[in-house]
Design an enzyme around this catalytic site. Structure first.
Site: not given
Length: 309
Positions: A63, A65, A67-68, A145, A216, A274
């Site tokens: 996805h 976001h 942090d990915h 998510h 997530d 995670h």
């Protein structure tokens, strides 16, 4: 076949955990490495490993976001610094928007990539089988998510049976073309009239491995489907036992929920990933112990840890 975890933390980098990224090493199988997510600092983590960036041929993003994906433009740019004869094209799979993110980052920063990137974008209408090669099939499903997020199921196709060379020699078959015929499943006849049936000298096909990587998500039945009979299930564990309400509110899972998914799916091994920065060594051991009351073969993974599949 191995997994190596480049970042196992949640949300933001911590002293002991970088943000999300892992690689599936398929060097013996197809001489490639596949990356899943590429959070900030991923290219720095790679320097601590034996991974060669040119071997990374496919990147799967769960996805969008930060942090990915915040490490992706930097990794792609650094990958361009290899010798020209080592440049190889790259495929990126992910949600709609990943192409725009990468191309705009490269354009605005004035970066030049001497290799081609082929994008494969997905939404709710394009879930299911997203990739098939000679040796692998990859499936994706939408998870639960706070934004569109995908989980991946990597299925290795069944492996051919192996030839019992010693037994073949023992019945008088000379090494050479006849060996090749039997290995290819052909029956042969020797000069003395002896008939050799290939099926008697080739083992049954071996079942390929299944690796499931869950991005997530709240607890969802999609995770169970993706993890059905998996040899390894990598599942997020942002929260711990008793944090179910907080996990649901933020679109995440607890260690206990991940264990329930592994149990319900009939997975063989569960790797918790995670992990929130508030969980340190002793806390992680407790997370394992708690989850093991539901699913025994469980481990909280660490940055740079390698897992043989």
């Amino acid at each position: 076949m191995e997994l190596q975890f480049l970042g196992t933390g949640a949300g933001q980098p911590a002293k002991h955990r970088n943000v999300s990224s892992l690689v599936l090493k398929l060097l013996d199988e197809i001489n490639e490495v596949w990356m899943f997510d590429c959070g900030e600092g991923t290219q720095r983590q790679i320097l601590e490993t034996t991974i060669k960036p040119r071997k990374i041929k496919k990147i799967f993003i769960t996805h969008l976001h930060g942090d990915h994906i915040f490490g992706l433009p930097g990794f792609l740019s650094s990958r361009a610094f290899q010798a020209s004869e080592e440049q190889t094209d790259l495929e990126i799979y992910g949600p709609v928007g990943i192409k725009s993110y990468v191309t705009n980052s490269i354009r605005i920063s004035g970066s030049k990539l001497p290799y081609q990137i082929h994008y494969h974008e997905f939404d709710d209408t394009s879930m299911g089988k997203i990739l098939e090669t000679d040796k692998f099939i990859v499936y994706a499903e939408r998870l639960a998510h706070t934004i569109f997020c995908m989980g991946y199921r990597v299925v290795q196709k069944d492996l051919e049976g192996t030839l019992d060379a010693e037994a073949l020699r023992a019945v008088g078959v000379p090494f050479g073309p006849l060996f090749g015929k039997v290995k290819n499943g052909q029956d042969i006849e020797l000069e003395d009239g002896t008939k050799i049936f290939a099926k008697d000298f080739i083992s049954e096909p071996r079942k390929g491995k299944i690796i499931t990587i869950i991005g997530d998500t709240r607890k969802t039945s999609a995770s169970v489907r993706l993890a059905k009979d998996a040899d390894v299930l990598v599942h997020e564990s942002t929260y711990g036992k008793g944090d179910e309400r907080m996990a649901r509110n933020h679109g995440h899972s607890t260690n206990m929920q991940a264990a329930q998914i592994a149990r319900d799916a009939g997975a063989k091994r569960l790797l918790l990933n995670h992990v929130s920065a508030r969980f340190l060594g002793r806390d992680c051991r407790q997370m394992e112990k708690d989850a093991a009351t539901i699913f025994e073969n469980v481990k909280v993974v660490r940055d740079l840890e390698e897992v043989i599949i």
